[in-house]
Design an enzyme around this catalytic site. Sequence first.
Site, PDB file in Angstrom:
ATOM      1  CE  LYS B 518       3.438   5.246   3.236  1.00  0.00           C
ATOM      2  NZ  LYS B 518       2.860   4.089   3.951  1.00  0.00           N
ATOM      3  CD  GLU B 540       5.609  -2.336   1.030  1.00  0.00           C
ATOM      4  OE1 GLU B 540       6.619  -3.029   1.240  1.00  0.00           O
ATOM      5  OE2 GLU B 540       5.221  -1.441   1.806  1.00  0.00           O
ATOM      6  CB  SER B 804      -0.428  11.349   5.720  1.00  0.00           C
ATOM      7  OG  SER B 804      -1.324  11.270   4.630  1.00  0.00           O
TER       8      SER B 804
END
Lengths: 272, 818
Positions: B518, B540, B804
């Site tokens: 992210k 969010e 990830s």
Amino acid sequence: MNLTQRLHDCHRTGRLAFMAHVYAGYPDAAFTRRLIDALAPAVDILELGIPYSDPLADGPVFQAACRRALENGVRPADVFHLAARLKPPGFHRPVVLTTYANLVFQTGPADFAARLALAGVQGLIVPDLPVDECGELHRACVGAGVHLIQLVAPTTPPARLERILAAASGFVYLVSVAGVTGTDQDADTALREQVARIRMRSDLPLLVGFGISRPEQAMALQDVDGFIMGSAIARRVEPGRPADEVLADVATFVRQFRGLPQRSGRGNGGEA
Amino acid sequence: MILDQIVAHKRTELPRGTDFTRLKPAARSLRAHLRGRHHLIAEIKRRSPSAGELGARSVRELAMAYDRYASAISVVTDRRFFGGDPADIRRVKTVTMLPVLRKDFIIDETQILESRALGADAVLLIAALLSAADLRRFIGIAAGLGMDSLVEVHTEAEVEKALAADSAIIGINNRDLCDFRVDLETTLRLKALIPADRLVVSESGIASLADIIRLDTHAVLVGTALMRAADPAEQLAALRRPRVKVCGVTRAEDAAAAVAAGADYIGFNFHPGSPRYIEPECAAAIARGLPNTVATAGVFVDAPRRAVRRIATEVGLDVLQFHGCESAAFCRGWEWPVIKAFRVGESLPETDGYRVFARLYDGGDGARFGGTGRSFDHRLLAGVPGKVFLAGGLGPDTVTDLPVDPFAVDACSGLETAPGIKDTIAVEQFARAAKDRTRFGRFGGRFVPETLMAALDELEAAWGHALADPSFKAELARLLADYAGRPTPLYLARNFSAAAGGKVYLKREDLLHGGAHKTNNVLGQMLLARRMGKTRVVAETGAGQHGVAVAMAGALFRLSVEVYMGVEDMARQRVNVERMRLCGATVQPVETAPGCGTLKDAVSEALRDWTTNVRTTYYLLGSVAGPYPYPAVVRDFQKVIGREAREQILAVEGRLPDAVVACVGGGSNAIGIFDAFLGDAGVRLVGVEAGGDGVRHGASLGGGREGIFQGARTMVLQDADGQIEEAHSVSAGLDYPGVGPQHAHLHRTGRADYVTATDAEAVAAFRLLARAEGIIPALESAHALAHVLKMNLGSGDLVVLNLSGRGDKDLATVEAQP
């Protein structure tokens, strides 16, 4: 009662048109019909919402209303059914329907517009369908003789405004950015400027949706043909209160908004 | 002032005593090439007083890159101030068939003659430097040599001067030549003063497609942004959508419908054997009624040269299209741009030797010419140089799923109710679909309240400018390296491989600062937010990884951050909630009903916040979902994963992997690693969705239907009416009923496969990786691991898996699982 005619009558007599927005099925289907009857004497246009699971453009009050209605099993077909019964002799106001793009898309634009026409609904508002995406539905609505109402925001730049007004039909729905008028000076200024720009480019009636909850707020609007009120009504429909009490309360509340005088934008107090 | 210096210097270098008596007129008409909208004039400029040195690519290389998508090429020839070289004009002309504009400071008529002698097809005349009388005279001299003049203006008075001189092409310079400031509003203000029969070119400061659409002129001139780009062809490609040609028009109403729909070319067929044949006088009548925002093309099949010339002149055609067996020699020497059509069967035909404006590739069979509705394998066109018109059975549905990015798409029979009779709705849908920049195939778009539309435009423009700005890229690269820890390793997990069967490499995004991929996206968007002058950021979060990354970057950039998070997710990701708060972010609980609230509700609430506070607030969306441009913005900031992984695997294994595997919720880590491999047909791309407990799941692609959800058309979990259903997954990050529109597109076209792994499989894989490698994966990534274990890999199989994120946040959840 014809929507255009009604707006024209309001204009002719110098009254602000009052469009009341309710979500069908909140808190239940039977109550909605009684609520509509309680509103009818005060309102000029009824905006009936099909509840949606993810109402992006709605605040907490309508979100809760949608959720409750869906929990009660209200489906789009029920709302069409209700709308179809909103006609003389029992009901004498034009009806427009509001819902979100996915519900229209799942039915298919052509079928959806045809159903609206069949139910006698005169306009459609889809708050998450900007003019850029509305081509197919616009065509379907034109074909079915239903006004696809276009929304304008104070943030809409002039070039977009041209495109929106070119597609507009019935009336123009101007939404505010900030929830409540009077608290955000920038928003007020932007709104006034947008009203002027719309007036310069379109002869369609102009209604403003504001989160209005007091008659003074509606009367403060300059150079518009009407206003839209929704959450303030829904807030009075608290589950648990006796239905008769709620309906009497709502009827009294909306009566204050009936036939408010229009204020010209060019007259006194323009910059007050 | 610099302009005075330049002019003074120009006087010293006027070409005196040169013999310009035997000049041949120019054959490439700038005007013909610029009829239409949003044309690109690509500029070659080595240096500028405002931007400094602009790269040292060869002119040949630039011209070849420009040739694919530009409609004309501008060459800055001034030596002293712009480092130009007049001989560049010839160099460009040997590579392309595009008209070449000479851009210099013309103050004397001999410079116009010199321009023609240098090979220029058009000249720039700066209104500020010339009297009205000289301007008119110079335009006349240029016209006498077959050259168009682009008259550059910057003020209302200069527009008047240009109009008084009968300028046919007016360039509005957004840059003030006195103080070098750029303001795109200049174009919007001045173009309103210019009659519709002139062509308008906007110049300077244009760096994104959003700019071009907003300016809405016949053409824009782009220089600096291209010269600075790492890949000029790619940069140019990003400034446009395919042009649309509606061919075989026989009726005025069809032409009008095509124009209204935004078509760029109206094609008339002058082959007497065609069912779409039109008499030249009828075509001329239709052409006369067309605005200059559309060009006309005449289709000929082995017609004699004289007939072609006669018809082209009579109709006033802008482009010739040869659809028969015309030779390379026949296609040469026209004063119109020429499109040569080729029919494609099993392989591409030989087209070398043809020196033409563009090549049109059509399906069709040997006996008939055009309009046969036959398609071919468009992948054959990958890497073809020059301008490509793509034809052959294209219609509104097929035009969205093209594997290549042609200069133009051409449709004829696919838009008809009968030969020569167009279906108005199909024409509109075709043009719209071809030009829609907001979609991936049929998916994507912008389904949001009107209040947000201007903000999305603003974001799109800022993103375009940022990507074209080397300082932005340099700052992001620095942050990614020093703050976030890129590049991340590509690790051969030997012990896990033994369990899986093949050779499995893990792309270690879990090692990125923050503990997940992210951070890549967040740093990029945070820089954008700062660039846009926003003071507040909302986001969010589902699993909390995106929220944590935003909170960290908010602390770094000193921006106020509010993160919306469902109460259900807050309960299962308490550690991440604490991390966000430590970094100074406010976590806003989202509760749709008592105890309920997940990622979807957090997205809705963040969008509502943005709608209310749009002027001051930046919405930092964490996945490749939502309204355009978010799916593209997030992809652009995540594709670093795939770029690194591809280089790394090639370096260690000397070959591309057989498969690339990633988990998919919204899908940002998957798009991030897929992107670099999309063009590698031999690499299988596999997205793993949440299979949940087998009944309730989060597999929007595997178990959803097409719908409109949170701003985009995509695949959605929904009931029969279209009410959105709750997703379910043991991992909060995959607990989402929608999916990024690009995934929906890759799913539909079959370029990527999408499978599922259940909660139980993911938990087992989570434990296995911890045991086997000492790496605790995020539960999201564990879905990808679980699938790899099910792939029955052979010993020679090579897999790259995007790990990830790391799994510390999931310990409590896993502990509670059987």
